[in-house]
Structures are given as structure tokens and as C-alpha cells.
Design a protein around this motif. Sequence first.
Motif, short mmCIF file in Angstrom:
data_model
loop_
_atom_site.label_atom_id
_atom_site.label_comp_id
_atom_site.label_asym_id
_atom_site.label_seq_id
_atom_site.Cartn_x
_atom_site.Cartn_y
_atom_site.Cartn_z
N LEU A 87 -14.00 7.12 4.53
CA LEU A 87 -13.23 7.03 3.49
C LEU A 87 -14.33 5.86 2.63
O LEU A 87 -14.05 6.32 1.33
CB LEU A 87 -11.84 6.24 3.31
CG LEU A 87 -10.88 7.43 4.29
CD1 LEU A 87 -9.38 7.43 4.84
CD2 LEU A 87 -10.37 8.80 3.40
N ALA A 88 -14.82 5.33 2.87
CA ALA A 88 -15.36 4.03 2.54
C ALA A 88 -16.44 4.60 1.96
O ALA A 88 -16.68 4.15 0.79
CB ALA A 88 -15.54 2.89 3.64
N ALA A 89 -16.84 5.76 2.23
CA ALA A 89 -18.00 6.07 1.92
C ALA A 89 -17.77 6.36 0.88
O ALA A 89 -19.56 7.79 0.02
CB ALA A 89 -19.09 6.90 3.34
N GLY A 90 -16.42 6.86 0.38
CA GLY A 90 -16.34 7.88 -0.81
C GLY A 90 -15.67 9.11 -0.29
O GLY A 90 -15.39 10.20 -0.86
N ALA A 91 -15.16 9.35 0.63
CA ALA A 91 -14.82 10.88 1.24
C ALA A 91 -13.14 10.38 0.88
O ALA A 91 -12.39 9.38 0.59
CB ALA A 91 -13.97 10.88 2.56
N GLN A 130 -10.00 5.92 -1.74
CA GLN A 130 -10.80 4.37 -1.79
C GLN A 130 -9.77 3.61 -1.97
O GLN A 130 -10.05 2.14 -1.77
CB GLN A 130 -11.78 4.66 -2.85
CG GLN A 130 -12.90 5.46 -1.87
CD GLN A 130 -14.51 5.37 -2.90
OE1 GLN A 130 -14.06 5.16 -3.95
NE2 GLN A 130 -15.24 5.39 -2.01
N ALA A 131 -8.49 3.74 -3.36
CA ALA A 131 -7.50 2.77 -3.16
C ALA A 131 -7.27 2.13 -2.20
O ALA A 131 -6.92 0.81 -1.88
CB ALA A 131 -6.75 2.83 -4.42
N VAL A 132 -6.39 2.88 -1.34
CA VAL A 132 -6.36 2.61 -0.25
C VAL A 132 -6.68 1.50 0.98
O VAL A 132 -6.83 0.52 0.80
CB VAL A 132 -4.74 3.58 0.32
CG1 VAL A 132 -4.76 3.03 1.96
CG2 VAL A 132 -4.15 4.07 0.61
N VAL A 133 -8.10 1.49 0.97
CA VAL A 133 -9.36 0.77 1.65
C VAL A 133 -9.67 -0.72 0.77
O VAL A 133 -9.98 -1.04 1.62
CB VAL A 133 -10.77 1.84 1.53
CG1 VAL A 133 -11.32 0.77 2.24
CG2 VAL A 133 -9.97 3.38 2.34
N VAL A 134 -9.61 -0.21 -0.46
CA VAL A 134 -9.54 -1.37 -0.56
C VAL A 134 -8.45 -2.94 -0.83
O VAL A 134 -8.19 -3.77 -1.05
CB VAL A 134 -10.03 -1.54 -2.57
CG1 VAL A 134 -9.48 -2.34 -3.22
CG2 VAL A 134 -11.79 -0.71 -2.99
N ALA A 135 -7.57 -2.05 -0.82
CA ALA A 135 -6.09 -2.57 -0.93
C ALA A 135 -6.56 -3.44 0.45
O ALA A 135 -5.88 -4.99 0.62
CB ALA A 135 -4.62 -1.75 -1.25
N TYR A 136 -6.65 -2.77 1.58
CA TYR A 136 -6.22 -3.50 2.77
C TYR A 136 -7.74 -3.99 2.53
O TYR A 136 -8.37 -5.50 2.84
CB TYR A 136 -6.65 -2.61 3.79
CG TYR A 136 -5.58 -1.59 4.34
CD1 TYR A 136 -4.42 -1.94 5.48
CD2 TYR A 136 -5.52 -0.35 4.19
CE1 TYR A 136 -3.75 -1.96 5.83
CE2 TYR A 136 -3.92 -0.27 4.61
CZ TYR A 136 -3.18 -0.78 5.11
OH TYR A 136 -2.08 -0.14 5.19
N GLU A 137 -9.49 -4.11 2.31
CA GLU A 137 -10.59 -5.13 2.87
C GLU A 137 -10.05 -6.34 1.41
O GLU A 137 -10.43 -7.17 1.84
CB GLU A 137 -11.64 -4.28 1.85
CG GLU A 137 -11.96 -3.38 2.96
CD GLU A 137 -13.03 -2.87 3.22
OE1 GLU A 137 -13.57 -2.60 1.38
OE2 GLU A 137 -13.69 -1.38 3.67
N SER A 138 -9.06 -5.59 0.33
CA SER A 138 -9.07 -7.65 -0.11
C SER A 138 -8.43 -8.61 0.30
O SER A 138 -7.82 -9.48 -0.45
CB SER A 138 -8.82 -6.76 -1.74
OG SER A 138 -7.18 -6.37 -2.01
N GLY A 139 -7.01 -7.50 0.92
CA GLY A 139 -6.35 -8.52 1.41
C GLY A 139 -4.90 -8.25 0.80
O GLY A 139 -3.99 -9.25 0.78
N LEU A 140 -4.81 -7.53 0.16
CA LEU A 140 -3.68 -7.19 -0.82
C LEU A 140 -2.51 -6.96 0.23
O LEU A 140 -1.76 -7.05 -0.03
CB LEU A 140 -4.00 -5.95 -2.13
CG LEU A 140 -2.58 -5.73 -3.27
CD1 LEU A 140 -2.47 -7.31 -3.84
CD2 LEU A 140 -3.39 -4.82 -3.43
#
Length: 246
Positions: A117-121, A226-236
Motif C-alpha cells: 500500500l505504501a508503494a502505491g497499491a 494511501q490516505a489510510v497509510v498516511v493517517a497512521y504514519e503521520s500519527g493522526l
Amino acid sequence: MTPPPPSSPPTPNSPLPAGSPPPPRVVIADDQALVRTGFSMILTADGMDVVAQAADGDEAVDAVHRTHPDLVLMDIRMPGKDGLEATREILAADLPTPPRVVMLTTFDLDRYVYAALAAGASGFLLKDVTPEHLVAAVRLARTGDALLAPTITRRLIERFLSPTPDTPALHRDLTPLTPRERQILRALATGLSNAELATHFHLSEATVKTHVARILAKLNLRDRAQAVVVAYESGLITPGSTAAAP
């Protein structure tokens, strides 16, 4: 687990109304011939164009460059070049219109899904998906819609939240977002669909779609996965979180 062919194939769709987008063009990559054949039968019976099949990652990359599909159904574990490496190569290639890549997965094997997912899937489907869900997911995947089981995607991300050193980093800076967009992103990451977001925030679905589109554009993301991944990686959001009050 391999999906059996449907006992009675789905009836092909009636002709599309004028102005409707053409059916998705699909590449199926899986090392099991039964999976490829079963999925191809289901999609073709629904009027979709399965333009190529691939038994490994190298064949998948070659098929994408030859046929320029809208979507690739990509198994993660294949001999030689696996689905994760093939996905990275496909999405890093200089293609006029990169395809969406949806990973074919089982819960028992797939510690690689987070990296995919982080790679773009764009998401994933379980290999024992029903014919109806397979057809619906493929039709909506290229729109970035939520039909690819966002709650299951979220659970899988939570399970494998610690990325490996080679996991591509996404846009963790959320400062471009407005407060409302941050609220929408946080709720989206809990697995809410557009309709559920609209109800939760007392907005119309059209307004929600506009907010989601702006979030993706501002953070340079391909889709909701990818938005889900970013939400986790950013700590949101953290594992176990629920949608915040509007």
C-alpha cells in the motif's frame, strides 16, 4: 484459498449508456492457473476486458507495458519477482496512465501488504472474494472509492504497522490540510465510506467527495488506501481509534 468458478456465470452487463466510461481493462497476475482462470471467467462474463494473464512478477510487468491496463490484480507471493517488487516497478515506470494495482491476498501470508500500500497499491482483495464483490471492486477501484473493504484494509495495516526499512515513506506532513480536511482524513482512516462520512459530518456525499479529492491532491496520494497509510504514519490516527465527533 482459490476461488471456485461461479456455478452459473454472471449475466453480462447490458450496453453502457452513451458517455459512460468503457469497462476496465484488467491484467491478472497469480502463479495459480486456477485463480487466473476463475477470475478471468468472472470478469469476462461481466463484460470486462481481461487483456493479459501473468504467472509471476516479470510477466506482470511485461503485460502492463504491452497492454496498458486500467487495473492489475496482483498476487503478492509468486516465484521469481514477487507481487510487491512488480508493483513497485509498475508504479515507478514512466507510463502515460499508470494502472491501479490491487493486491490478491490472504490474512495468513501477507505481512507485505502494508509495504504494498505504501508503494502505491490501491488496496487488496481476499482470494476467496465472491464473484459479485470481485466485479464491483474492479469496477470501482480506478475511482479510488471505498469498496475495497476499507475496514479490512485498516485492520491489516494495524497488524503490520511497523514498516520495513525498504518501505517507501509517504507524505507525513499534514499542514497543507484544513482542519475540516484533517477531520475527514481521520474518519476516512477508520474505514468509513463516503456515505458514512456524509452522515457522520452532516454533509452531502458530493461535498465529501470534494473533500477527499482535495486531501488526495494536497498530499499527492493516488487513492484512499494511501490516505489510510498516511493517517497512521503521520500519527493522526492510532490502531483502535474511532471516527472523531464532527
